[in-house]
Design an enzyme around this catalytic site. Structure first.
Site, PDB file in Angstrom:
ATOM      1  CG  HIS A  67     -10.626  36.869 113.373  1.00 56.59           C
ATOM      2  ND1 HIS A  67     -10.502  38.230 113.483  1.00 56.59           N
ATOM      3  CD2 HIS A  67      -9.848  36.347 114.362  1.00 56.59           C
ATOM      4  CE1 HIS A  67      -9.681  38.525 114.476  1.00 56.59           C
ATOM      5  NE2 HIS A  67      -9.275  37.400 115.028  1.00 56.59           N
ATOM      6  CD  GLU A  68     -10.343  32.921 116.331  1.00 59.64           C
ATOM      7  OE1 GLU A  68      -9.205  32.451 116.539  1.00 59.64           O
ATOM      8  OE2 GLU A  68     -10.705  34.019 116.789  1.00 59.64           O
ATOM      9  CG  HIS A  71      -5.599  34.162 114.582  1.00 60.89           C
ATOM     10  ND1 HIS A  71      -4.700  35.192 114.561  1.00 60.89           N
ATOM     11  CD2 HIS A  71      -6.727  34.665 115.138  1.00 60.89           C
ATOM     12  CE1 HIS A  71      -5.267  36.272 115.087  1.00 60.89           C
ATOM     13  NE2 HIS A  71      -6.503  35.986 115.428  1.00 60.89           N
TER      14      HIS A  71
HETATM   15 ZN   LIG Z   1      -7.892  37.087 116.484  1.00 70.66          ZN
END
Ligand SMILES: [Zn+2]
Length: 390
Positions: A67-68, A71
């Site tokens: 998830h990170e 980003h």
């Molecule tokens: Zn996030």
């Protein structure tokens, strides 16, 4: 957020663990080993349940890391500096070097995180259904599908510091053209959601779910304070807008020569005159800066016989121009951990800015209830101190 343990690099991005991460893994592994797995796949040994619990907890954090990375990689493709990713008790944070320069970039960097989590949920769900039902591995993937779904949906709640708060901010920004108003709206929404979690956590706690209630309230408290500090940062940056460094720096700092002894530096300049740092200048050129911290590293009996040139931080130093906004200098200090910055014009030292000068300025401003003025130049917004993204 600083990592305590460095794991390594992925695609040039430092990956690290904050010490609180250990608690999260132990708690999650424990709750799965004594609760979830024995319920779903009965009849296995205690050791097997613990192994499943630990594997599931670690795979949950691999999901958080993905998830990170979503980003961070999107941010980098848009031209941001990406410093690192840290995993901690509530999940993960990406440390980016700057705020998004446009509403569109803000939206793209924010939305990719929940999209990654939802995609992982779908993938794990497919794997789960490909495995024999009622098997331990199917139970493992069912859990991973569920938590990733939860992660994706929770992160879409429209309040800072969650990704949904960033999305809300980008939408308000796009609609009004005002990034400051967008931050305030998204931060208040985040605080409201934080309070909602705190209240529902206490309600659960009173109804007998001690652990779950406490945990919910704890997450709510964390969200509320993160949203509040985002708003305070903004207010502080506003206070500095349009204020030139020249108006708050010390315009006539004492300049020391490199042959000054450490003894004289401490007894004359520090103790008598109240300086914590001095620029060292030879033949009109800045050659270094000496601070109380430098002197503390030297044994006291060596002070009279050692020159400040021996212990100073030598040039090239980080310096600023007197014509920049105070916010640029504040961001530079925050980024580099410095307490003083020499102010330079045409190669000459024309001032010294210390953290004390900044604190005095903020305190006076608050005491006198002065309004902020002007609009931020693009450079100010870009120079904002390292921001954190969930
Ligand atoms: Zn996030």
């Amino acid at each position: 957020m600083q990592s305590s343990i460095r794991l390594g690099r992925i695609a040039g991005i430092d990956i690290g663990l904050h010490y609180t991460w250990i608690f999260a893994v132990v708690l999650i592994a424990w709750s799965l080993a004594v609760g979830y797995f024995p319920d779903v796949v009965p009849g296995l040994g205690v050791g097997t349940y613990w192994a499943l619990g630990i594997i599931a907890a670690l795979m949950l954090f691999v999901s958080v890391l993905l998830h990170e990375l979503g980003h961070s990689l999107v941010a980098r493709s848009l031209g941001f500096k990406v410093d690192s990713i840290t995993l901690f008790i509530f999940g993960g944070v990406s440390n980016l070097g700057s705020e998004a320069p446009s509403a569109r970039d803000e939206f793209l960097v924010a939305i990719v995180g929940p999209v990654c989590s939802l995609a992982l949920a779908g993938l794990f769900w497919l794997v789960c259904h490909a495995l024999p039902s009622a098997s331990a591995s199917a139970a493992l993937f069912a859990y991973l599908a569920f938590v990733n779904l939860l992660l994706g949906v929770f992160n879409l709640v429209p309040g800072l510091p969650l990704d949904g708060g960033r999305v809300l901010r980008s939408l308000v920004w796009g609609a009004t053209g005002d990034p400051r108003r967008a931050t305030v709206v998204a931060a208040y929404a985040g605080q409201a959601f934080g309070w909602l979690l705190i209240i529902s956590g206490f309600a659960r706690l009173l109804s007998g779910d001690f652990f779950g209630g406490l945990w919910t309230a704890f997450i709510g408290w964390f969200m509320n304070s993160a949203a509040e500090s985002t708003r305070h940062d903004l207010v502080q940056r506003e206070a500095f807008q349009g204020v030139k460094l020249a108006t708050i720096m010390d315009p006539s700092p004492i300049l020391a020569a490199s042959d000054l002894s450490v003894h004289n530096f401490i007894f004359d300049d520090v103790l008598q005159r109240g300086y914590r740092a001095l620029p060292i200048v030879d033949n009109g050129q800045l050659v270094g800066i000496v601070t109380v911290a430098d002197a503390k590293k030297l044994p006291r009996d060596a002070w009279p016989t050692t020159t400040v040139a021996t212990i100073m931080t030598p040039a090239p130093l980080r310096t600023v121009s007197p014509d920049v906004d105070v916010s640029v200098a504040v961001a530079l200090m925050a980024e580099s951990g410095l307490h003083q910055l020499p102010v330079i014009r045409n190669g000459n030292v024309v001032g010294l800015l210390s953290r004390g000068d900044i604190m005095r300025f903020l305190q006076l401003r608050q005491e006198l209830h002065l309004p902020s003025r002007g609009t931020p130049p693009a450079a100010t917004a870009k120079a904002a101190a390292t921001i954190v993204r969930f």
